[in-house]
Write a protein that holds these residues in place. Structure first.
Motif, PDB file in Angstrom:
ATOM      1  N   GLN A 277      -8.634   2.198  47.292  1.00  0.00           N
ATOM      2  CA  GLN A 277      -9.231   1.238  48.458  1.00  0.00           C
ATOM      3  C   GLN A 277      -7.998   1.111  49.428  1.00  0.00           C
ATOM      4  O   GLN A 277      -7.940   0.640  50.531  1.00  0.00           O
TER       5      GLN A 277
ATOM      6  N   ARG B 162     -13.572  -3.992  43.318  1.00  0.00           N
ATOM      7  CA  ARG B 162     -12.479  -3.579  44.154  1.00  0.00           C
ATOM      8  C   ARG B 162     -11.891  -4.720  43.292  1.00  0.00           C
ATOM      9  O   ARG B 162     -11.929  -6.017  42.849  1.00  0.00           O
TER      10      ARG B 162
ATOM     11  N   PRO C 211      -5.305  -4.041  45.751  1.00  0.00           N
ATOM     12  CA  PRO C 211      -5.632  -2.128  46.364  1.00  0.00           C
ATOM     13  C   PRO C 211      -4.796  -1.592  45.879  1.00  0.00           C
ATOM     14  O   PRO C 211      -3.379  -1.786  45.607  1.00  0.00           O
TER      15      PRO C 211
END
Ligand code: 9MR
Length: 380
Positions: free
Chosen positions: A87, A58, A62
């Motif tokens: 995301q 990740r 995001p």
């Protein structure tokens, strides 16, 4: 050829959207889909268990994209790309009044619910876009005739919609595009049915009502044209900062600013001006998000390598200028693939070549713009 103003575009888009929505309702949806609280029978077929591919890493910030419900159903590569790269998601239209509120009694949540389920199933956040806008309203809203009626409908809408996704949608574009296209000192705000009946108090009302329904939600005001190297952008930044100062002086809750980033490709980015603007917002205690990034390539050279290079550079300049003042909470592009984008509707090229405003091309191959976004978002 002259590029039409974003205001003119938005008006015409709103009309298109209305026609499309009406047609779709007439053709596909049953009455019970519109009943408040019902998931409806048109829950979209793209929610398939097991589709989620765990993203191995990740990014620090995001990345997300605006989603077209139709493409989720009709184009199998589309949800796959969203799962691979994103995301976050945000409905390109499914939470707008024009879609949700075909009439005063109805809340048509089926499409937004389907996107929420898709986001949940794939470990993504869904942002909310939007609660109050000058465009994208059904006729019955545009026909509102008094301040009392405007207030009643606005509060009822926000209570119902924010309430439904309470604790799920954690960031809402409460107000979309409040600043006039060419703001003047005596007329800083964009005309709308809300401004007409409530004056600028509609801003306070919308933000306070949203906060009362979900005190945890991130309250965002979302707007565009803060990056151009011209007087218009300078006037828009000033009007925007004045608006925020006014809200804060009245203790109106507000947490973040959505910088849309519909970049006009032929104009460079005013990096110092944009950085100074974001720094002022940050100094006022606000976060920023990049909410609708794309690069409008109508006036850019035709050859793809050259064009994609300029597009990537514009996106980089834009993100770097913002990041130099404050790292955004999220970066979202307005769509993910050149196959599904609003840009050609308004900015098709005179040479007939397809537009390339987004990080993936029409065959879902990543372009340099995707690398720019990934690098920017990965940075700690
Ligand atoms: O991309 C959206 C387009 O498909 C719709 O027809 C239109 C009207 O609802 O809205 C477009 O999205 C706009 C967004 O909601 C606000 N900022 C500008 C976006 C591009 O026009």
């Amino acid at each position: 050829m002259r590029i039409p103003s974003i205001a003119a575009i938005m008006l015409r888009l709103a009309e298109d959207w209305r026609d499309a929505a009406t047609l779709k309702r007439a053709l596909f949806m049953r009455r019970r889909d519109f009943v408040l609280g019902a998931l409806g029978t048109s829950a979209l077929s793209y929610i398939k268990p097991g589709l989620a591919l765990a993203q191995s890493k990740r990014p620090a910030i995001p990345y997300g994209a605006a989603i077209r419900d139709g493409a989720m159903v009709d184009d199998p590569f589309y949800p796959q790309a969203i799962i691979k790269y994103c995301q976050q998601v945000v409905g390109e239209g499914n939470l707008k009044w024009i879609t949700l509120r075909p009439d005063r009694e109805t809340f048509a949540f089926a499409e937004a619910d389907a996107l929420m389920a898709f986001a949940d199933a794939n470990g993504m956040e869904m942002r909310g876009h939007n609660l109050v806008w000058y465009a994208g309203n059904p006729d019955w809203v545009e026909a509102i005739g008094s301040a009392e009626e405007a207030k009643t409908e606005l509060v009822h809408h926000i209570e119902t919609v924010v309430g439904r996704y309470k604790g799920k949608i954690r960031s809402w574009d409460v107000i979309n595009e409040p600043i006039a296209d060419q703001p003047r000192a005596e007329a800083p705000y964009r005309d709308s049915i809300w401004l007409k009946h409530l004056g600028p108090d509609y801003l306070d009302l919308a933000l306070r009502t949203t906060a009362a329904v979900d005190p945890e939600v991130q309250l965002v005001i979302n707007d565009f044209d803060f990056e151009q190297p011209n007087d218009k952008t300078r006037a828009r930044r000033k009007a925007f900062l004045d608006m925020v100062r006014g809200l804060q002086s009245r203790d109106v809750p507000l947490h973040a600013i959505g910088l849309q980033g519909h970049i006009q490709g032929e104009l460079g980015i005013d990096k110092p001006g944009l950085t100074a603007f974001v720094a002022e917002l940050a100094a006022m205690g606000l976060s920023v998000l990049v909410t609708e990034l794309d690069v409008i390539d109508k006036m850019l050279p035709g050859p793809e390598i050259e064009r994609d290079g300029i597009i990537a550079q514009r996106a980089k300049d834009y993100l770097d200028a913002i990041g130099a003042a404050k790292r955004p909470d999220a970066v979202l592009t307005w769509g993910i693939t050149d196959k599904h984008t609003w840009v050609p509707v308004w900015f098709s090229r005179d040479d007939g070549l397809p537009n390339r405003p987004l990080p993936l091309d029409a065959d879902y191959k990543p372009k340099p713009m995707m690398q720019v976004i990934e690098d920017f978002c990965a940075e700690q």
